[in-house]
Design a protein around this motif. Structure first.
Motif, PDB file in Angstrom:
ATOM      1  N   ASP A 111       0.950  -1.063  -0.077  1.00 50.46           N
ATOM      2  CA  ASP A 111       0.196   0.033  -0.057  1.00 50.46           C
ATOM      3  C   ASP A 111       0.825   1.121   0.148  1.00 50.46           C
ATOM      4  N   ALA A 112       0.809   1.801  -1.282  1.00 49.10           N
ATOM      5  CA  ALA A 112       1.927   2.917  -1.470  1.00 49.10           C
ATOM      6  C   ALA A 112       1.275   4.378  -0.422  1.00 49.10           C
ATOM      7  N   SER A 113       0.282   4.257   0.199  1.00 51.65           N
ATOM      8  CA  SER A 113      -0.245   5.378   0.882  1.00 51.65           C
ATOM      9  C   SER A 113       0.481   5.997   2.126  1.00 51.65           C
ATOM     10  N   LEU A 114       1.163   5.066   2.803  1.00 53.23           N
ATOM     11  CA  LEU A 114       2.065   5.460   3.635  1.00 53.23           C
ATOM     12  C   LEU A 114       2.972   6.139   3.015  1.00 53.23           C
ATOM     13  N   ILE A 115       3.901   5.987   2.041  1.00 51.98           N
ATOM     14  CA  ILE A 115       5.035   6.513   1.518  1.00 51.98           C
ATOM     15  C   ILE A 115       4.392   7.907   0.900  1.00 51.98           C
ATOM     16  N   ASP A 116       3.422   7.955   0.176  1.00 50.56           N
ATOM     17  CA  ASP A 116       2.836   9.245  -0.411  1.00 50.56           C
ATOM     18  C   ASP A 116       2.344  10.176   0.746  1.00 50.56           C
ATOM     19  N   ARG A 117       1.717   9.718   1.890  1.00 46.90           N
ATOM     20  CA  ARG A 117       1.347  10.687   3.106  1.00 46.90           C
ATOM     21  C   ARG A 117       2.707  11.140   3.588  1.00 46.90           C
ATOM     22  N   MET A 118       3.690  10.042   3.806  1.00 50.71           N
ATOM     23  CA  MET A 118       4.975  10.924   4.320  1.00 50.71           C
ATOM     24  C   MET A 118       5.695  11.922   3.374  1.00 50.71           C
ATOM     25  N   ARG A 119       5.490  11.688   2.268  1.00 50.92           N
ATOM     26  CA  ARG A 119       6.067  12.645   1.230  1.00 50.92           C
ATOM     27  C   ARG A 119       5.412  14.047   1.426  1.00 50.92           C
ATOM     28  N   SER A 120       3.984  13.821   1.499  1.00 50.75           N
ATOM     29  CA  SER A 120       3.179  15.244   1.590  1.00 50.75           C
ATOM     30  C   SER A 120       3.277  15.761   2.868  1.00 50.75           C
ATOM     31  N   GLU A 121       3.997  15.284   4.011  1.00 45.37           N
ATOM     32  CA  GLU A 121       4.193  15.840   5.409  1.00 45.37           C
ATOM     33  C   GLU A 121       4.889  17.037   5.225  1.00 45.37           C
ATOM     34  N   GLN A 122       4.433  18.105   5.940  1.00 44.48           N
ATOM     35  CA  GLN A 122       5.139  19.664   5.774  1.00 44.48           C
ATOM     36  C   GLN A 122       5.398  19.909   7.307  1.00 44.48           C
ATOM     37  N   ASN A 123       6.330  20.552   7.402  1.00 39.92           N
ATOM     38  CA  ASN A 123       6.752  21.136   8.841  1.00 39.92           C
ATOM     39  C   ASN A 123       5.830  22.608   8.851  1.00 39.92           C
ATOM     40  N   PRO A 124       5.074  22.390   9.985  1.00 43.52           N
ATOM     41  CA  PRO A 124       4.316  23.709  10.071  1.00 43.52           C
ATOM     42  C   PRO A 124       4.791  24.882  10.130  1.00 43.52           C
ATOM     43  N   ARG A 125       5.902  24.936  10.975  1.00 41.80           N
ATOM     44  CA  ARG A 125       6.740  26.248  10.972  1.00 41.80           C
ATOM     45  C   ARG A 125       7.365  26.846   9.943  1.00 41.80           C
ATOM     46  N   THR A 126       8.041  25.731   9.276  1.00 40.28           N
ATOM     47  CA  THR A 126       8.802  26.260   7.956  1.00 40.28           C
ATOM     48  C   THR A 126       8.012  26.059   6.710  1.00 40.28           C
ATOM     49  N   GLY A 127       7.043  25.216   6.426  1.00 44.10           N
ATOM     50  CA  GLY A 127       6.154  24.835   5.473  1.00 44.10           C
ATOM     51  C   GLY A 127       6.951  24.213   4.672  1.00 44.10           C
ATOM     52  N   LYS A 128       8.100  23.348   4.725  1.00 49.05           N
ATOM     53  CA  LYS A 128       8.785  22.618   3.902  1.00 49.05           C
ATOM     54  C   LYS A 128       8.685  21.215   4.314  1.00 49.05           C
ATOM     55  N   ALA A 129       8.973  20.417   3.060  1.00 45.54           N
ATOM     56  CA  ALA A 129       8.729  18.723   3.270  1.00 45.54           C
ATOM     57  C   ALA A 129       9.544  18.304   4.531  1.00 45.54           C
ATOM     58  N   VAL A 130       8.910  17.442   5.523  1.00 46.60           N
ATOM     59  CA  VAL A 130       9.535  17.061   6.409  1.00 46.60           C
ATOM     60  C   VAL A 130      10.733  15.809   6.034  1.00 46.60           C
ATOM     61  N   TYR A 131      10.309  15.072   4.995  1.00 42.69           N
ATOM     62  CA  TYR A 131      11.278  13.774   4.420  1.00 42.69           C
ATOM     63  C   TYR A 131      11.778  14.396   3.071  1.00 42.69           C
ATOM     64  N   THR A 132      12.867  14.779   3.393  1.00 46.56           N
ATOM     65  CA  THR A 132      13.919  15.223   2.182  1.00 46.56           C
ATOM     66  C   THR A 132      15.056  13.982   2.200  1.00 46.56           C
ATOM     67  N   LEU A 133      15.905  14.221   1.128  1.00 43.24           N
ATOM     68  CA  LEU A 133      16.943  13.601   0.983  1.00 43.24           C
ATOM     69  C   LEU A 133      17.882  13.727   2.294  1.00 43.24           C
ATOM     70  N   ALA A 134      18.166  14.716   2.499  1.00 44.52           N
ATOM     71  CA  ALA A 134      18.905  15.230   3.839  1.00 44.52           C
ATOM     72  C   ALA A 134      18.291  14.600   5.194  1.00 44.52           C
ATOM     73  N   SER A 135      16.881  14.948   5.278  1.00 46.24           N
ATOM     74  CA  SER A 135      16.197  14.076   6.676  1.00 46.24           C
ATOM     75  C   SER A 135      16.508  12.661   6.534  1.00 46.24           C
ATOM     76  N   GLY A 136      16.150  12.076   5.281  1.00 47.15           N
ATOM     77  CA  GLY A 136      16.145  10.624   5.207  1.00 47.15           C
ATOM     78  C   GLY A 136      17.514   9.796   5.299  1.00 47.15           C
TER      79      GLY A 136
END
Length: 661
Positions: A583-608
């Protein structure tokens, strides 16, 4: 004269002492530890033909009563202190019949302590094949009528005669000393010169006696010829390593493939059992504790049994056949610069499957410093529990590209994570080499035994002992931790959890999808407001420099129970299905997660990459900590291990995130 009640088994390493112990006691064995030290105390019960029971203590293998290690100190302290509660009425000294000269040194030392003895000549079949005939009567007369009996412990030959001897044995009053000065008066660690002189005197007398006792024929056995020819390949400086790597490849392929089915079955059984508890038992706190805490905790113990069984089965088979001694020999030179020795290689490689059986396998390492260093660095090897975490994060942040149209970038990242673990383990070993102090210099004393077929009775008894130890000793700690984690995840301060759950809107539609979504939202609300959820929020300022938010913080905390919990925690937090491979929904949902303070994606190459390195280095396995405690007999070392691995994980994750972001 009295009959015996307590027996101690003593002998050189590889004399077959453990085989004699297994034959005498069967499964009537217990393993504890000597008070205040880290040496196992292995005891059992011998049932004689007349129904009488005798306590049998299997002492650590030693070449001499002069102590050079903790194991040897146990033997010396016990046999020279009649006030010790384990002091035996009789000592059975097991010797290798094919090397009587070296083995008789220890026997003469014990004999001179004036403790009643029985001399057991083991491996008598191998002696016969090598053209060696021993006159038991002359040998007995040389030691004032001390009983001498020949056995082949691997096949059980001579064991019934030994039991009959013990059944009728009467403790003699005394006997004359073999040499003038008893060993008990000369075993001071500071008196090395006297020890050397006395040992030389013993060997002179033994060599004078042997021509009267041993008759040899000028022949070379078929077994010796086979051993010699095989060793030309097995210990060859090039072919030896290739053979070893091929055997390791086959072993771990077998472990992964054969253990997968029973582990999945065990997982399913405990999931069904948990659900059964909820469906059948009355609703309430105790049912929730049983279904969500105790049963999963017990499953977390039992699920490792297939891997432990298979790994130790292969290790025991390699030992029984004589091959393991060759592995230790060829690897010793490579491992020395890292503060390890040849016997460390098996646990380190085993750690790729699971650190728990790997750490248990360090019992084959004689020197305490080498063994401790191996225990401390083995969890840095990337185990199979890290694989689901790596797979999820690589799919999430690593681009699906190929280098040169052949090498997949995701595959290279996964390979790199395993190589990083190896380098970290070897580097940490070098550091611990200077931190862990030992008065005794580490050296490898090793015999290369003949190749032989394994004896299945010894194999099954050894496997049973190791599995029982893991389930009982580690299981107690794991169960306690599981219950604590369940409480922290199920409750929060005041009525916070209940209020959060009540705030979740009840769906108007009652179809399966809507109700499933509602249940996941309730689970998320409950988790977020539980003690462990609040703890995740509390550590957010600490983990923010690594690129993590409080949700990742919860997963990090729960992962300290077991690394693979990360995937389940992410699935719960993001309210989606737990099977991310289907079920790819977990990956899709994690990809769309944003930091409410910065508005940037939580999961990037750096954080991953940061998160992958954290999981590669951090000690996130309570089961492993429990085993380290069991093997070191102290909480000091598992706590140090957790501290240094967590610090290493934090620093590596911090550097990776700061450089890549």
């Amino acid at each position: 004269m009295n009959k015996i009640e307590k027996i101690a088994l003593v002998g050189n390493p590889n004399s077959g002492k453990s085989s004699v112990f297994n034959q005498l006691t069967g499964l009537n064995q217990q393993v504890g530890n000597y008070p205040g030290i880290t040496v196992d105390k292995k005891s059992g019960t011998l049932k004689l033909p007349d129904g009488k029971k005798i306590s049998v203590l299997d002492l650590p293998g030693t070449y001499s009563l002069y102590p050079r290690s903790e194991d040897e100190r146990v033997v010396f302290d016990l046999l020279t202190d009649p006030s010790n509660p384990d002091f035996p009425d009789l000592v059975i000294v097991v010797v290798d019949s094919t090397n009587l000269e070296r083995n008789l040194l220890l026997f003469t030392q014990i004999y001179d302590l004036h403790i009643p003895c029985v001399l057991v000549l083991n491996m008598i079949d191998m002696a016969a094949k090598n053209g060696i005939a021993i006159d038991n009567a002359i040998l007995s007369d040389a030691f004032s009528g001390t009983p001498v009996i020949s056995v082949n412990a691997r096949k059980g030959e001579g064991i019934s005669e030994l039991k009959q001897l013990l059944s009728a044995y009467q403790i003699p009053a005394s006997h004359p000393a073999f040499i003038a000065t008893p060993v008990a008066q000369m075993a001071s660690p500071a008196d090395d010169a006297a020890q050397v002189a006395e040992t030389k005197e013993r060997y002179l007398k033994i060599r004078t006696l042997l021509p009267l006792v041993v008759k040899t024929k000028p022949q070379v056995s078929l077994n010796r010829k086979i051993t010699s020819r095989l060793d030309q390949l097995v210990v060859h400086p090039i072919a030896g390593y290739a053979i070893f790597l091929a055997i390791l490849f086959l072993i771990f392929q077998a472990i992964y493939s054969l253990a997968e089915i029973p582990m999945n079955l065990i997982d399913e059984v405990f999931l069904v059992l948990s659900q059964w508890c909820k469906d059948v038992l009355p609703a309430g706190v105790l049912t929730d504790l049983l279904a969500e805490g105790i049963v999963p905790g017990l499953g977390g113990v039992v699920i490792f049994v297939p891997q432990i069984t298979l790994l130790f089965l292969f290790i025991v088979l390699l030992e029984e056949t004589g091959y393991m001694a060759r592995v230790v020999f060829i690897m010793d030179k490579i491992m020395r610069p890292f503060g390890l020795n040849g016997k460390s290689v098996v646990p380190l490689i085993s750690g790729v499957a699971c650190a728990i059986p790997a750490i248990m396998a360090t019992r084959n390492i004689d020197h305490w410093k080498d063994r401790l260093i191996t225990i401390m660095v083995t969890p840095l090897m990337s185990c199979s529990a890290r694989l689901p975490v790596y797979t999820l994060l690589i799919a999430l942040v690593v681009p699906d590209q190929r280098i040169g149209g052949i090498m997949n970038v995701k595959g290279l990242v996964l390979l790199g994570l395993y190589l990083v673990g190896v380098l970290a383990a070897l580097t940490a070993a070098v550091v611990f080499r200077y931190i862990v102090k030992s008065e005794r210099k580490s050296f490898l004393v090793l015999e290369l035994p003949h190749y032989k077929m394994p004896r299945w009775k010894n194999v099954w008894i050894t496997l049973w002992e190791k599995i029982r130890l893991f389930v009982w000793e580690a299981g107690k700690v794991i169960m306690a931790i599981s219950i604590i984690l369940w409480v922290l995840a199920s409750y929060g301060p005041g009525y916070r959890v209940r209020k959060a759950v009540e705030a979740v809107p009840v769906p108007v539609e009652t179809d399966a999808v809507a109700m499933e979504t509602y249940e996941r939202q309730v689970n998320t609300a409950r988790l977020e407001n539980s003690w462990i959820g609040l703890l995740g929020k509390g550590i957010e300022p600490v983990i923010a420099p690594l690129g993590y938010d409080w949700k990742i913080g919860i997963a990090l905390i729960t992962s300290f129970a077991a690394r693979e919990v990360f995937v389940g925690s992410m699935a719960t937090i993001y309210s989606v299905g737990e099977d991310f491979e289907e079920d790819a929904s977990l990956i899709d949902r994690m990809r769309s997660e944003q930091n409410p303070r910065t508005g940037k994606a939580v999961y990037t190459l750096a954080s991953g990459i940061s998160l992958m390195l954290f999981y590669a280095f951090a000690m996130q396995c309570m089961s492993t900590m429990a085993i380290v405690y069991r093997e070191t007999k102290s909480w000091k070392w598992p706590l140090i291990q957790m501290a240094f691995m967590t610090i290493l994980a934090y620093i590596a994750a911090f550097i990776a995130y700061q450089l890549l972001s």
